[in-house]
Design an enzyme around this catalytic site. Sequence first.
Site, PDB file in Angstrom:
ATOM      1  N   LYS A 159     155.495  70.918  26.272  1.00 27.43           N
ATOM      2  CA  LYS A 159     155.018  70.369  24.861  1.00 27.43           C
ATOM      3  C   LYS A 159     154.807  68.949  25.013  1.00 27.43           C
ATOM      4  O   LYS A 159     153.922  68.311  24.482  1.00 27.43           O
ATOM      5  CB  LYS A 159     156.003  70.523  23.556  1.00 27.43           C
ATOM      6  CG  LYS A 159     156.005  72.206  23.152  1.00 27.43           C
ATOM      7  CD  LYS A 159     154.618  72.360  22.569  1.00 27.43           C
ATOM      8  CE  LYS A 159     153.708  73.003  23.236  1.00 27.43           C
ATOM      9  NZ  LYS A 159     153.505  74.488  23.843  1.00 27.43           N
TER      10      LYS A 159
ATOM     11  N   TRP B 156     133.142  71.889  27.458  1.00 25.94           N
ATOM     12  CA  TRP B 156     134.269  71.296  28.269  1.00 25.94           C
ATOM     13  C   TRP B 156     133.864  71.313  29.728  1.00 25.94           C
ATOM     14  O   TRP B 156     133.439  72.442  30.269  1.00 25.94           O
ATOM     15  CB  TRP B 156     135.522  72.235  28.125  1.00 25.94           C
ATOM     16  CG  TRP B 156     136.534  72.013  28.501  1.00 25.94           C
ATOM     17  CD1 TRP B 156     137.698  71.108  27.927  1.00 25.94           C
ATOM     18  CD2 TRP B 156     137.273  72.275  29.746  1.00 25.94           C
ATOM     19  NE1 TRP B 156     138.559  70.852  28.697  1.00 25.94           N
ATOM     20  CE2 TRP B 156     138.658  71.649  29.806  1.00 25.94           C
ATOM     21  CE3 TRP B 156     136.857  72.922  30.757  1.00 25.94           C
ATOM     22  CZ2 TRP B 156     139.469  71.825  30.680  1.00 25.94           C
ATOM     23  CZ3 TRP B 156     137.803  73.019  32.066  1.00 25.94           C
ATOM     24  CH2 TRP B 156     138.938  72.583  31.949  1.00 25.94           C
TER      25      TRP B 156
ATOM     26  N   GLU C 116     151.974  67.765  27.267  1.00 22.07           N
ATOM     27  CA  GLU C 116     150.753  68.269  26.723  1.00 22.07           C
ATOM     28  C   GLU C 116     149.988  66.977  25.824  1.00 22.07           C
ATOM     29  O   GLU C 116     148.868  66.685  25.694  1.00 22.07           O
ATOM     30  CB  GLU C 116     150.678  69.571  26.022  1.00 22.07           C
ATOM     31  CG  GLU C 116     150.566  70.586  27.028  1.00 22.07           C
ATOM     32  CD  GLU C 116     150.753  72.137  26.259  1.00 22.07           C
ATOM     33  OE1 GLU C 116     150.089  73.013  26.477  1.00 22.07           O
ATOM     34  OE2 GLU C 116     151.558  72.075  25.314  1.00 22.07           O
TER      35      GLU C 116
ATOM     36  N   ARG D  68     139.523  73.598  20.078  1.00 21.70           N
ATOM     37  CA  ARG D  68     139.306  74.473  21.391  1.00 21.70           C
ATOM     38  C   ARG D  68     139.325  73.549  22.590  1.00 21.70           C
ATOM     39  O   ARG D  68     139.705  73.893  23.853  1.00 21.70           O
ATOM     40  CB  ARG D  68     138.195  75.126  21.489  1.00 21.70           C
ATOM     41  CG  ARG D  68     138.085  76.284  20.391  1.00 21.70           C
ATOM     42  CD  ARG D  68     136.923  77.187  20.460  1.00 21.70           C
ATOM     43  NE  ARG D  68     136.999  77.997  21.464  1.00 21.70           N
ATOM     44  CZ  ARG D  68     137.462  79.127  21.615  1.00 21.70           C
ATOM     45  NH1 ARG D  68     137.892  79.696  20.704  1.00 21.70           N
ATOM     46  NH2 ARG D  68     137.405  79.871  22.726  1.00 21.70           N
TER      47      ARG D  68
ATOM     48  N   ASN E 220     128.300  79.438  27.562  1.00 21.15           N
ATOM     49  CA  ASN E 220     129.883  79.326  27.986  1.00 21.15           C
ATOM     50  C   ASN E 220     130.074  79.929  29.272  1.00 21.15           C
ATOM     51  O   ASN E 220     129.392  81.103  29.377  1.00 21.15           O
ATOM     52  CB  ASN E 220     130.805  79.753  26.746  1.00 21.15           C
ATOM     53  CG  ASN E 220     130.945  79.096  25.654  1.00 21.15           C
ATOM     54  OD1 ASN E 220     130.291  77.930  25.618  1.00 21.15           O
ATOM     55  ND2 ASN E 220     131.410  79.451  24.520  1.00 21.15           N
TER      56      ASN E 220
ATOM     57  N   GLU F  70     159.419  75.209  28.290  1.00 21.80           N
ATOM     58  CA  GLU F  70     158.558  74.901  26.972  1.00 21.80           C
ATOM     59  C   GLU F  70     158.452  73.537  26.418  1.00 21.80           C
ATOM     60  O   GLU F  70     157.614  72.973  25.995  1.00 21.80           O
ATOM     61  CB  GLU F  70     158.770  76.043  26.267  1.00 21.80           C
ATOM     62  CG  GLU F  70     158.073  75.934  24.803  1.00 21.80           C
ATOM     63  CD  GLU F  70     156.539  76.205  25.069  1.00 21.80           C
ATOM     64  OE1 GLU F  70     155.862  76.396  26.264  1.00 21.80           O
ATOM     65  OE2 GLU F  70     155.699  75.886  23.988  1.00 21.80           O
TER      66      GLU F  70
HETATM   67  C1  G6P Z   1     145.813  76.850  27.526  1.00 24.10           C
HETATM   68  C2  G6P Z   1     146.468  76.432  26.269  1.00 24.10           C
HETATM   69  C3  G6P Z   1     147.918  76.767  26.193  1.00 24.10           C
HETATM   70  C4  G6P Z   1     148.229  78.135  26.267  1.00 24.10           C
HETATM   71  C5  G6P Z   1     147.646  78.696  27.543  1.00 24.10           C
HETATM   72  C6  G6P Z   1     147.540  80.260  27.531  1.00 24.10           C
HETATM   73  O1  G6P Z   1     146.307  76.091  28.609  1.00 24.10           O
HETATM   74  O2  G6P Z   1     146.238  74.826  26.207  1.00 24.10           O
HETATM   75  O3  G6P Z   1     148.629  76.140  24.942  1.00 24.10           O
HETATM   76  O4  G6P Z   1     149.394  78.433  26.297  1.00 24.10           O
HETATM   77  O5  G6P Z   1     146.118  78.273  27.429  1.00 24.10           O
HETATM   78  O6  G6P Z   1     146.750  80.683  26.519  1.00 24.10           O
HETATM   79  P1  G6P Z   1     146.801  82.226  25.858  1.00 24.10           P
HETATM   80  O7  G6P Z   1     145.722  82.070  24.812  1.00 24.10           O
HETATM   81  O8  G6P Z   1     146.475  83.084  26.506  1.00 24.10           O
HETATM   82  O9  G6P Z   1     148.310  82.233  25.241  1.00 24.10           O
END
Ligand code: G6P
Length: 608
Positions: free
Chosen positions: A485, A74, A488, A27, A100, A481
Site C-alpha cells: 500500500k 495506458w 503504491e 483504471r 484495448n 500488504e
Molecule cells: C493491479 C492493481 C492492484 C491489484 C492487482 C490484481 O496491479 O493495481 O491493486 O491488486 O492488479 O487485481 P485483481 O483485480 O485481479 O484483484
Amino acid sequence: MCGIIGYVGPKQATPLLIEGLRRMEYRGYDSAGVALYDGEALETRRAAGKIVRLESVLAADPVDGMIGIGHTRWATHGPPTERNAHPHLSADGTVAVVHNGIIENASTLRGALRELGYEFRSDTDTEVISHLVQELYDGSLEEAVIHALRKIEGTYGIAVMSSRDPDKIVAARKGSPLLIGVGDGENFLASDASAILAHTRQVVYLDDGDVAVIERDGYRVIDINAIPQPRVVDRIDWDLAEIERGGYAHFMLKEIFEQPQAIENTMRGRLILEDGTAKLGGINLSHEQLLGIDNIIITACGTSWHSALIGELMIEELARIPVEVEYASEFRYRNPIVTDRTLCIVMSQSGETADTLAAMREAKRRGARTLGLVNVVGSTIAREDDGGVYLHAGPEIGVASTKAFTSQVVALALFTLKLARKRDLSVQRGREIAQALHELPAMIQRVLDDAPKVERLATEFAQTSNFLYLGRGYNFPAALEGALKLKEISYIHAEGYPAAEMKHGPIALIDEKMPVVFIAPHDSVFDKVVSNIQEVKARSGKTIVITSRDEPALEGLVDFEIRIPETVDMLMPILASVPLQLLAYYIAVQRGAHVDQPRNLAKSVTVE
Ligand code: G6P
C-alpha cells in the site's frame, strides 16, 4: 488500464464521451482521445496526459456529432504521446479505431500494409486495425471489421467507426472486456459499467468472439462468421453514489471507511452462527466433491495474492488440505501438478486481470475445478469459473485495493469454514470463528474511529524514504500488504518480511532513519515478535507497533503504538491491515501524491 466508451443517439456525443472517460480514470491511463462523425467526416481530438488536457483541446477546437468513440490509453507500444493516443484514423481518414489489448502480429501486418502503400503515423499496434479496415471495406463496416479480425492475432476490445457507414459503432471482443449499455433511443458501448451507469442500468456483456453493431435504435451481436448470437440484458444493481466520492477527499479513503459495510455484505446470508459454518450458493461443489479435494492452488496477482496467502494459512490450519499460493503470472508458465482432484481458487477484485484469467484457463485445461472469488459481477473470471463466491464489496475505484482485500479474506474465511466443517473442524471451534466474523465489522469500525491518531503518526514519516513491515504467521501477509500500500501510493520504498527472517538480510538496513512497522497483536507468536522488536531497537531503528493490549514485554521498545481490538488469530490480519491502509493513505496525502491514480499503475491489468 485502458478504457473504451462509445455513444450513438440524439444527444451531442462529446460531453457524454468525456464523462464516460472520466468515470474510467481510476483504471489508470496516460493519454486520452475521442473521434466523432460530424455529419461529413470523422474528427479526432487527442491529448497526452490527463483528461483535462483533452478537454482543453476540445474547448479550443470543439467537435459536433451524435455518434462517437473515446479512449483512455495506458501505454504499451510506444510512449504516451498525442500521436500514440487513440483513436487512430486510417490513411484516408474514413475509419477510426480505439483498442484495448495487444495485437501480437502487428509488425507482420504493418509490413504487409506498408507494401500496399499505407504510411504509419504512430508507434502503436492499434493503427494496423484502422488501415486494415479501410483496405477491406466493401460497403459494410461490420463485414470489414470481421475480415480484419480474421487477420489479427492477439487480444482486443475494439470500437470502430467509419464515415462511409456513419450511423453505427462496430465493437469486438477477444480477451478485453466490453459491454453495451442499452438506452431508450440511444445506445452506449463501454469497457467498464461505471462509464455508462449515469445513463442506463441495462447492459449486455459481450463474450470473447462477439462482434456487436450498435446503432441509435438498437444493437446486434454476431460472431466472426456473422451468425447472430443471443445475449441477455443484465441489470446493474449498484448506484451512482457508490462510484462517487460522497464527501471523502479520495476514493481510497472512502473505501477504507466502507470496510465494515463491505465485509458485512460479503457475509450477508452466508454465515451460519449456530452451525459454525457458511452457506455459499455459487461454489457448485457437491458434498462429495468438497470431501474429494486433494490439494488447493490459489492463484492471483498484487493485493489479491496477499489475501491468498492468508487463505492458505486458514485452509491448512482448519481444513487440513495442502494449499499452494501461486502468482498467476508464474503459474501459467510452469508445469504445475494439477489433477482432477485439485481445486484452483482464483482471487481477483476486477475479475479481468489478464495473468489471473490465463492461470485459471490453464488450471481448467489441466483438469482442475475452478472457484472464483471475484468482486466485479459479470467479469470474465466470474463467467468462466466453474463456481464462484462474489465478494459484494461494492465498486472499488481507488487503484490501491483496500475493501476488496479485507472482503477477500472474509470470503476465504467463509469458504474455509465450509470446507473445514465438512472435515475435522468441531462445531465449537466453527462457532467461535463464525462469531468472530460476525463481530468483525464493529471491530473494524473501532479501528477506523482511531484514524486521526494514524494521521498524526503519518506526519512523522512523510519525508522518510524507506520502510520495513514485519509480521509473523497470519500477519506476515498483512506486512506484505502494508508495504505494498505504501509503495503504491506514496512512492516510498517499503518491504514486507516475516519478522524472524529480518536477521537474514534486512537487518543490515536498520539505523535511526529506518522506521519498522511491527504487526504484533497478542497472538500465538507474540513473544517471538517481541524478540524481533528488541533486535531493531538495539540498532536504533524507529518502531511503530500495532498491538492489541497493554504488554509489559513491549515496555521501552515502542516509539509509536497503534492499538487494534483482539479477535481469533486468523482474522487479526484484517484488523491490522486497516491502520496500515490509513498510514499509507495519510503519508501519500502529506507528500502530495495522486492517491487514487498513482503513477504507472492500473486498477485492472488487462495485458500480460
Ligand atoms: C493491479 C492493481 C492492484 C491489484 C492487482 C490484481 O496491479 O493495481 O491493486 O491488486 O492488479 O487485481 P485483481 O483485480 O485481479 O484483484
